[in-house]
Design a protein around this motif. Structure first.
Motif, mmCIF file in Angstrom:
data_model
loop_
_atom_site.group_PDB
_atom_site.id
_atom_site.type_symbol
_atom_site.label_atom_id
_atom_site.label_comp_id
_atom_site.label_asym_id
_atom_site.label_seq_id
_atom_site.Cartn_x
_atom_site.Cartn_y
_atom_site.Cartn_z
ATOM 1 N N ARG A 79 45.120 -75.762 -50.422
ATOM 2 C CA ARG A 79 44.066 -75.738 -50.241
ATOM 3 C C ARG A 79 44.170 -75.951 -48.614
ATOM 4 N NH1 ARG A 79 42.288 -79.755 -54.446
ATOM 5 N NH2 ARG A 79 42.847 -81.883 -52.651
ATOM 6 N N GLY A 80 45.146 -75.907 -48.196
ATOM 7 C CA GLY A 80 45.001 -76.235 -46.574
ATOM 8 C C GLY A 80 45.144 -77.893 -46.107
ATOM 9 N N ALA A 81 44.608 -78.992 -46.955
ATOM 10 C CA ALA A 81 44.352 -80.167 -47.204
ATOM 11 C C ALA A 81 45.436 -81.011 -46.757
ATOM 12 C CB ALA A 81 43.926 -80.766 -48.297
ATOM 13 N N TYR A 82 46.548 -80.064 -47.240
ATOM 14 C CA TYR A 82 48.057 -80.800 -46.076
ATOM 15 C C TYR A 82 47.997 -80.704 -44.802
ATOM 16 C CZ TYR A 82 52.872 -81.016 -45.166
ATOM 17 O OH TYR A 82 53.595 -82.352 -44.691
ATOM 18 N N SER A 83 48.100 -81.223 -43.471
ATOM 19 C CA SER A 83 48.589 -81.233 -42.579
ATOM 20 C C SER A 83 49.642 -81.200 -42.177
ATOM 21 C CB SER A 83 46.828 -81.742 -41.841
ATOM 22 O OG SER A 83 47.892 -81.816 -40.786
ATOM 23 N N SER A 84 50.606 -80.766 -41.485
ATOM 24 C CA SER A 84 51.550 -80.274 -40.239
ATOM 25 C C SER A 84 51.579 -81.533 -39.972
ATOM 26 C CB SER A 84 52.209 -79.708 -40.355
ATOM 27 O OG SER A 84 51.648 -78.747 -39.483
ATOM 28 N N GLY A 85 49.948 -81.418 -39.189
ATOM 29 C CA GLY A 85 50.362 -82.865 -37.836
ATOM 30 C C GLY A 85 50.290 -81.938 -36.979
ATOM 31 N N ASN A 86 50.730 -80.296 -36.762
ATOM 32 C CA ASN A 86 50.117 -79.375 -35.578
ATOM 33 C C ASN A 86 49.251 -78.658 -35.841
ATOM 34 O OD1 ASN A 86 50.785 -76.815 -34.302
ATOM 35 N ND2 ASN A 86 53.245 -77.735 -33.742
ATOM 36 N N LYS A 87 48.520 -78.331 -35.050
ATOM 37 C CA LYS A 87 46.668 -77.797 -35.395
ATOM 38 C C LYS A 87 47.576 -76.451 -35.394
ATOM 39 C CE LYS A 87 42.260 -77.283 -35.304
ATOM 40 N NZ LYS A 87 41.927 -76.374 -37.133
ATOM 41 N N ALA A 88 48.136 -75.791 -34.410
ATOM 42 C CA ALA A 88 48.184 -74.164 -34.232
ATOM 43 C C ALA A 88 48.609 -74.025 -35.351
ATOM 44 C CB ALA A 88 49.230 -74.157 -32.857
ATOM 45 N N PHE A 89 50.033 -74.629 -35.919
ATOM 46 C CA PHE A 89 50.768 -73.975 -36.912
ATOM 47 C C PHE A 89 49.279 -73.528 -37.801
ATOM 48 C CE2 PHE A 89 53.243 -74.797 -41.043
ATOM 49 C CZ PHE A 89 53.772 -74.063 -40.724
ATOM 50 N N ASP A 90 49.144 -75.379 -38.322
ATOM 51 C CA ASP A 90 48.152 -75.513 -39.623
ATOM 52 C C ASP A 90 47.468 -73.949 -39.199
ATOM 53 O OD1 ASP A 90 49.274 -77.577 -40.302
ATOM 54 O OD2 ASP A 90 47.763 -79.021 -39.475
ATOM 55 N N ASP A 91 46.927 -73.289 -38.756
ATOM 56 C CA ASP A 91 45.640 -72.356 -38.081
ATOM 57 C C ASP A 91 46.391 -71.287 -38.467
ATOM 58 O OD1 ASP A 91 43.832 -74.272 -37.563
ATOM 59 O OD2 ASP A 91 44.423 -74.255 -35.579
ATOM 60 N N TYR A 92 47.684 -70.842 -38.145
ATOM 61 C CA TYR A 92 48.229 -70.280 -38.074
ATOM 62 C C TYR A 92 49.098 -69.375 -40.042
ATOM 63 C CZ TYR A 92 52.912 -66.979 -39.283
ATOM 64 O OH TYR A 92 53.526 -66.442 -39.674
ATOM 65 N N ARG A 93 49.604 -70.773 -40.199
ATOM 66 C CA ARG A 93 49.205 -70.926 -41.647
ATOM 67 C C ARG A 93 48.183 -70.880 -42.711
ATOM 68 N NH1 ARG A 93 50.183 -76.676 -43.671
ATOM 69 N NH2 ARG A 93 47.920 -76.534 -43.455
ATOM 70 N N GLU A 94 46.528 -71.231 -42.324
ATOM 71 C CA GLU A 94 46.144 -71.123 -42.639
ATOM 72 C C GLU A 94 45.653 -69.235 -42.784
ATOM 73 O OE1 GLU A 94 40.941 -72.192 -42.336
ATOM 74 O OE2 GLU A 94 42.683 -73.042 -42.506
ATOM 75 N N SER A 95 45.305 -68.344 -41.940
ATOM 76 C CA SER A 95 45.377 -67.222 -41.446
ATOM 77 C C SER A 95 46.397 -66.278 -42.446
ATOM 78 C CB SER A 95 45.412 -66.750 -39.910
ATOM 79 O OG SER A 95 46.418 -67.249 -39.783
ATOM 80 N N THR A 96 47.524 -67.071 -42.186
ATOM 81 C CA THR A 96 48.629 -66.067 -42.786
ATOM 82 C C THR A 96 48.091 -66.369 -44.265
ATOM 83 O OG1 THR A 96 49.841 -66.684 -41.386
ATOM 84 C CG2 THR A 96 51.475 -65.774 -43.835
ATOM 85 N N LEU A 97 48.072 -67.082 -44.715
ATOM 86 C CA LEU A 97 48.003 -67.640 -46.614
ATOM 87 C C LEU A 97 46.766 -66.814 -46.814
ATOM 88 C CD1 LEU A 97 48.182 -70.839 -47.168
ATOM 89 C CD2 LEU A 97 49.441 -69.515 -48.233
#
Length: 141
Positions: A79-97
């Motif tokens: 769901r994207g509720a899990y955060s790696s702590g790195n905003k740039a990576f989280d955004d990248y992961r979300e757009s890739t998914l």
């Protein structure tokens, strides 16, 4: 004797299996007697007595809790509720998914169109073969 049975029951089915194997190794009638007792008393949980022993219940409860915890973490991650702590990576992961989900939808629709085209060509081939074959005469049997 009751003390030995209670001790083995405290350790569960693995202890009974070890005792049975040792009984077979030392003197086969002992192992056979332990096996018969395990079957008769329901300690093997195979058929007549049903239910689970204390050992199995503890394992099932622990496994269930661990499974629920892992599934919850996976749902949160998906769901994207899990955060790696790195905003740039989280955004990248979300757009890739999102991109991968869209590609999956497109691929599934492509497969569906491909199946429909194949079905249509097979049906058309069947109909053309049916039309082309000579009609059976009523006199020939």
């Amino acid at each position: 004797m009751a003390q030995v049975v209670q001790t083995l029951d405290d350790f569960g089915r693995p202890a009974w299996l070890v005792a049975m194997v040792l009984g077979f190794v030392l003197f086969w009638p002992i192992g056979l007697t332990i096996l018969a007792y395990m079957l008769w008393s329901g300690r093997m949980n195979c058929g007549w007595h049903g239910g689970r022993g204390r050992w199995d219940n503890r394992f099932v409860e622990r496994f269930g809790r661990a499974k629920d915890r892992v599934e919850g973490e996976m749902r949160n991650f998906a769901r994207g509720a899990y955060s790696s702590g790195n905003k740039a990576f989280d955004d990248y992961r979300e757009s890739t998914l999102k991109r991968l989900e869209e590609e999956e939808r497109e691929f599934r629709s492509f497969l569906e169109r491909l199946r429909q085209a194949k079905d249509k060509s097979e049906f058309d081939q069947f109909m053309s073969e049916r039309r082309d074959r000579p009609a059976a005469t009523e006199g020939s049997v």
